[in-house]
Design a protein around this motif. Structure first.
Motif, mmCIF file in Angstrom:
data_model
loop_
_atom_site.group_PDB
_atom_site.id
_atom_site.type_symbol
_atom_site.label_atom_id
_atom_site.label_comp_id
_atom_site.label_asym_id
_atom_site.label_seq_id
_atom_site.Cartn_x
_atom_site.Cartn_y
_atom_site.Cartn_z
ATOM 1 N N VAL A 65 0.791 -1.264 -0.113
ATOM 2 C CA VAL A 65 -0.068 -0.035 -0.014
ATOM 3 C C VAL A 65 0.919 1.120 0.056
ATOM 4 C CG1 VAL A 65 -1.726 1.350 1.537
ATOM 5 C CG2 VAL A 65 -1.931 -1.228 0.971
ATOM 6 N N GLY A 66 1.710 1.310 0.786
ATOM 7 C CA GLY A 66 2.738 2.518 0.938
ATOM 8 C C GLY A 66 3.339 2.597 -0.354
ATOM 9 N N GLY A 67 4.128 1.839 -0.958
ATOM 10 C CA GLY A 67 4.812 1.899 -2.175
ATOM 11 C C GLY A 67 3.908 2.297 -3.456
ATOM 12 N N THR A 68 2.698 1.608 -3.423
ATOM 13 C CA THR A 68 1.814 1.939 -4.571
ATOM 14 C C THR A 68 1.186 3.587 -4.425
ATOM 15 O OG1 THR A 68 0.939 -0.527 -4.514
ATOM 16 C CG2 THR A 68 -0.503 1.210 -5.501
ATOM 17 N N MET A 140 -5.898 6.163 -11.931
ATOM 18 C CA MET A 140 -6.715 6.718 -10.965
ATOM 19 C C MET A 140 -6.181 8.222 -10.707
ATOM 20 S SD MET A 140 -9.698 5.045 -10.038
ATOM 21 C CE MET A 140 -9.811 5.942 -8.576
ATOM 22 N N MET A 141 -5.060 7.999 -10.056
ATOM 23 C CA MET A 141 -4.277 9.173 -9.610
ATOM 24 C C MET A 141 -4.215 10.316 -10.608
ATOM 25 S SD MET A 141 -4.317 8.773 -6.562
ATOM 26 C CE MET A 141 -3.736 10.319 -6.180
ATOM 27 N N ARG A 142 -3.952 10.038 -12.047
ATOM 28 C CA ARG A 142 -3.648 10.733 -13.125
ATOM 29 C C ARG A 142 -5.129 11.534 -13.137
ATOM 30 N NH1 ARG A 142 -4.351 10.047 -19.477
ATOM 31 N NH2 ARG A 142 -6.499 9.789 -18.458
ATOM 32 N N GLY A 178 -9.313 9.799 -4.157
ATOM 33 C CA GLY A 178 -8.185 9.092 -4.979
ATOM 34 C C GLY A 178 -7.517 8.163 -4.344
ATOM 35 N N LEU A 179 -6.842 8.723 -3.557
ATOM 36 C CA LEU A 179 -5.570 8.145 -2.516
ATOM 37 C C LEU A 179 -6.167 6.865 -1.881
ATOM 38 C CD1 LEU A 179 -3.544 11.134 -1.350
ATOM 39 C CD2 LEU A 179 -2.876 9.471 -2.786
ATOM 40 N N VAL A 180 -7.392 7.254 -1.364
ATOM 41 C CA VAL A 180 -8.107 6.205 -0.509
ATOM 42 C C VAL A 180 -8.534 5.007 -1.379
ATOM 43 C CG1 VAL A 180 -10.132 5.621 0.876
ATOM 44 C CG2 VAL A 180 -8.786 7.632 1.350
ATOM 45 N N THR A 181 -8.924 5.231 -2.481
ATOM 46 C CA THR A 181 -9.388 4.267 -3.626
ATOM 47 C C THR A 181 -8.215 3.468 -3.917
ATOM 48 O OG1 THR A 181 -11.206 5.762 -4.383
ATOM 49 C CG2 THR A 181 -10.647 3.894 -5.634
ATOM 50 N N VAL A 182 -7.079 4.193 -4.385
ATOM 51 C CA VAL A 182 -6.002 3.146 -4.526
ATOM 52 C C VAL A 182 -5.447 2.646 -3.479
ATOM 53 C CG1 VAL A 182 -3.596 3.636 -5.071
ATOM 54 C CG2 VAL A 182 -5.257 5.018 -6.353
ATOM 55 N N GLY A 183 -5.502 3.112 -2.347
ATOM 56 C CA GLY A 183 -4.867 2.338 -1.197
ATOM 57 C C GLY A 183 -5.687 1.008 -0.735
ATOM 58 N N LEU A 184 -7.059 1.308 -0.816
ATOM 59 C CA LEU A 184 -8.059 0.206 -0.451
ATOM 60 C C LEU A 184 -7.916 -0.986 -1.783
ATOM 61 C CD1 LEU A 184 -10.272 -0.775 1.169
ATOM 62 C CD2 LEU A 184 -12.103 0.423 -0.346
ATOM 63 N N PHE A 187 -4.575 -2.762 -0.804
ATOM 64 C CA PHE A 187 -4.937 -3.489 0.435
ATOM 65 C C PHE A 187 -5.494 -4.891 0.094
ATOM 66 C CE2 PHE A 187 -7.922 -4.688 3.563
ATOM 67 C CZ PHE A 187 -7.004 -5.143 4.635
ATOM 68 N N LEU A 188 -6.673 -4.832 -0.725
ATOM 69 C CA LEU A 188 -7.308 -5.924 -0.895
ATOM 70 C C LEU A 188 -6.504 -6.959 -1.744
ATOM 71 C CD1 LEU A 188 -10.917 -4.430 -1.753
ATOM 72 C CD2 LEU A 188 -10.232 -5.514 0.432
ATOM 73 N N ALA A 189 -5.805 -6.378 -2.580
ATOM 74 C CA ALA A 189 -4.999 -7.315 -3.551
ATOM 75 C C ALA A 189 -3.716 -8.024 -2.544
ATOM 76 C CB ALA A 189 -4.428 -6.523 -4.774
ATOM 77 N N SER A 190 -3.384 -7.350 -1.933
ATOM 78 C CA SER A 190 -2.011 -7.758 -1.123
ATOM 79 C C SER A 190 -2.573 -8.829 -0.064
ATOM 80 C CB SER A 190 -1.372 -6.855 -0.597
ATOM 81 O OG SER A 190 -1.894 -5.783 0.150
#
Length: 262
Positions: A65-68, A140-142, A178-184, A187-190
């Motif tokens: 999550v941090g690296g992503t 997403m972030m772009r 957007g950050l929360v969406t990417v982080g979520l 998280f789910l993937a890892s």
């Protein structure tokens, strides 16, 4: 659609999603005609101990999550705010990773990790997980940054901020959904991924929860220990459910407030 019909439809749809979790919880405590927590005791003492597998999974989640978030934030900011040669081609190449079924390249990645001394390590596994999260995360972030008016960072730069300070002081608070969406998603993937840890991790004391839960399904004489496996499913599902419920309003805003524009 009338409001009562809408609510009834939503309840019915919700039951389809809730039922598997409820069934797993019921199966984990139902032993024949009695109820028992033996399945959870077996889960706690399996292999290296559930604490070891949980710690490994938490470490993997934090690294992924941090690296992503770090890479996707800077990449999304660069693609949204700067013009440089090959910008469009580079963005397409990043998205092209989505077209590659990731299990097909795990063996080459395992060999590559060996070159850097990262085989059978959570750091190496996290790097692989980050790589596969980047296409969606950068996209997403772009779009999240593009949904923010340029006048905000231009005003910050007029006040003396450089690009980095404008990003951290002005733009990041505006793209929190957007950050929360990417982080979520990271998280789910890892947290839930099984194939990558199975191939890239070979030491039992470095296994993650999905690998441990699948391994514990075998019982004496090849029988499947369903109650213990269902206890593992419940143990893995509850944190995902809690985090999603906690962050769902940001998650919805991440999709609805222009995060998928362009």
């Amino acid at each position: 659609m009338k409001r009562p019909t809408y609510y009834v439809s939503m309840v019915i749809i919700s039951l389809f999603f809730v039922y598997p979790i409820v069934w797993s919880g019921w199966s984990s405590i139902r032993l024949g005609d009695a109820f028992s927590l033996d399945s959870y005791r077996k889960l706690a003492n399996y292999g290296e101990g559930i604490g070891t597998y949980l710690t490994n999974t938490v470490i993997l989640v934090l690294l992924t999550v941090g690296g992503t978030l770090i890479v996707a934030t800077f990449a999304g900011y660069a693609f949204a705010r700067f013009r440089f040669p090959g910008r469009g081609l580079l963005f397409v190449l990043i998205l092209a990773i989505l077209m590659v079924p990731y299990p097909t390249i795990l063996i080459p990645l395992y060999v590559m990790l060996g070159w850097f001394g990262l085989q059978d390590s959570l750091i190496g596994l996290a790097l692989v997980m980050i790589m596969f999260q980047l296409p969606f995360a950068v996209f997403m972030m772009r779009n999240a940054f593009e949904s923010v008016p340029r006048t905000l960072d231009e005003a910050a730069m007029i006040d003396g901020c450089g690009s980095f300070r404008a990003l951290t002081r002005v733009l990041l608070p505006a793209v929190v959904p957007g950050l929360v969406t990417v982080g979520l998603f990271a998280f789910l993937a890892s947290w839930n991924d099984y194939v990558a840890p199975l191939i890239l991790i070979s030491s039992n004391d470095r296994f993650t929860l999905p690998v441990a839960v699948v391994n514990m399904r075998l019982h004496d004489f090849g029988a499947v220990d369903y109650p213990t496996m269902q206890a593992g499913v419940v143990f893995m599902a509850l944190p995902c459910l809690a985090i999603f419920l906690l962050l769902q309003r940001y998650y919805v805003r991440g999709f609805m407030s222009g995060a998928l524009r362009g």
